[in-house]
Design a protein around this motif. Sequence first.
Motif, PDB file in Angstrom:
ATOM      1  N   PRO A 160      70.937 -38.919 -38.769  1.00 23.71           N
ATOM      2  CA  PRO A 160      70.125 -37.757 -38.416  1.00 23.71           C
ATOM      3  C   PRO A 160      68.826 -37.626 -39.217  1.00 23.71           C
ATOM      4  N   GLY A 161      68.742 -38.284 -40.352  1.00 22.98           N
ATOM      5  CA  GLY A 161      67.532 -38.172 -41.159  1.00 22.98           C
ATOM      6  C   GLY A 161      66.559 -39.322 -41.004  1.00 22.98           C
ATOM      7  N   MET A 162      66.899 -40.306 -40.175  1.00 18.82           N
ATOM      8  CA  MET A 162      66.057 -41.501 -40.051  1.00 18.82           C
ATOM      9  C   MET A 162      65.308 -41.513 -38.722  1.00 18.82           C
ATOM     10  N   GLY A 163      64.066 -41.964 -38.774  1.00 22.64           N
ATOM     11  CA  GLY A 163      63.297 -42.182 -37.551  1.00 22.64           C
ATOM     12  C   GLY A 163      63.095 -40.950 -36.696  1.00 22.64           C
ATOM     13  N   ILE A 164      62.814 -39.836 -37.325  1.00 23.50           N
ATOM     14  CA  ILE A 164      62.589 -38.586 -36.594  1.00 23.50           C
ATOM     15  C   ILE A 164      61.204 -38.652 -35.939  1.00 23.50           C
ATOM     16  N   ASP A 165      61.171 -38.527 -34.617  1.00 24.96           N
ATOM     17  CA  ASP A 165      59.908 -38.565 -33.883  1.00 24.96           C
ATOM     18  C   ASP A 165      59.106 -37.303 -34.163  1.00 24.96           C
ATOM     19  N   ILE A 166      57.808 -37.494 -34.370  1.00 24.31           N
ATOM     20  CA  ILE A 166      56.886 -36.390 -34.636  1.00 24.31           C
ATOM     21  C   ILE A 166      55.816 -36.396 -33.552  1.00 24.31           C
ATOM     22  N   ASP A 167      55.630 -35.266 -32.905  1.00 20.70           N
ATOM     23  CA  ASP A 167      54.535 -35.087 -31.949  1.00 20.70           C
ATOM     24  C   ASP A 167      53.387 -34.445 -32.719  1.00 20.70           C
ATOM     25  N   VAL A 168      52.377 -35.234 -33.073  1.00 24.31           N
ATOM     26  CA  VAL A 168      51.294 -34.720 -33.915  1.00 24.31           C
ATOM     27  C   VAL A 168      50.406 -33.714 -33.189  1.00 24.31           C
ATOM     28  N   ARG A 169      50.541 -33.620 -31.866  1.00 29.03           N
ATOM     29  CA  ARG A 169      49.775 -32.606 -31.118  1.00 29.03           C
ATOM     30  C   ARG A 169      50.367 -31.223 -31.312  1.00 29.03           C
ATOM     31  N   ASP A 170      51.639 -31.175 -31.693  1.00 30.22           N
ATOM     32  CA  ASP A 170      52.328 -29.918 -31.967  1.00 30.22           C
ATOM     33  C   ASP A 170      52.071 -29.561 -33.432  1.00 30.22           C
ATOM     34  N   ASP A 171      51.396 -28.428 -33.672  1.00 28.73           N
ATOM     35  CA  ASP A 171      51.014 -28.047 -35.034  1.00 28.73           C
ATOM     36  C   ASP A 171      52.207 -27.946 -35.978  1.00 28.73           C
ATOM     37  N   THR A 172      53.321 -27.410 -35.505  1.00 20.78           N
ATOM     38  CA  THR A 172      54.501 -27.258 -36.353  1.00 20.78           C
ATOM     39  C   THR A 172      55.057 -28.623 -36.748  1.00 20.78           C
ATOM     40  N   GLN A 173      55.159 -29.538 -35.787  1.00 22.13           N
ATOM     41  CA  GLN A 173      55.658 -30.869 -36.105  1.00 22.13           C
ATOM     42  C   GLN A 173      54.681 -31.634 -36.995  1.00 22.13           C
ATOM     43  N   PHE A 174      53.387 -31.473 -36.737  1.00 22.88           N
ATOM     44  CA  PHE A 174      52.400 -32.127 -37.590  1.00 22.88           C
ATOM     45  C   PHE A 174      52.516 -31.608 -39.023  1.00 22.88           C
TER      46      PHE A 174
END
Length: 174
Positions: A81-95
């Motif tokens: 669960p802690g590895m390779g978490i996808d990040i959508d950099v267009r989403d301010d919270t995820q960025f």
Amino acid sequence: MISESDEPRRDLFLRDGLEAADVVRAHHEALRVLRDDIESAHLDAYSDAAWPREAVPAYEHALAMARNGMVEGVRSERDDPGMGIDIDVRDDTQFDVLLTLAPFTIHAEAWRRGRQVFGAGDTGTALWVSVTARQEARLVSRLDAPGASSTVFTPRPRRRRGPLSRFRGTGPWG
């Protein structure tokens, strides 16, 4: 017209011997400069040291993102669960999660058109970016702000010693 992402790029590496604040700032400013160029990003929610208190909410959010990925069927329940978490950099919270955790994680990366443009790891001691001339100028300008050092990057990878030194020159870390 050639877009900035099609321009030649230059590899920059974090210098050794920096103050912790300069390391964090280098990660943050590199990600801010590259944000519009990033198509995909991934983060490991692991660190070789305790997460700084101010990073704990982002760490918890990253784990929640991974759990949500499992619920939505995007991630396998067998995945760590802690590895390779996808990040959508267009989403301010995820960025913001990426921005907060990148200086402290064992691994974070960002890609553009199948080419890696950002790599961070070793709990803040390793940072590599691939930037266009304009991005490099913006990065240096951002790092030249009062109280910051624009000399946190070098065009040469640091020399690694030890058992993995035979792999020197086989990737962005040199």
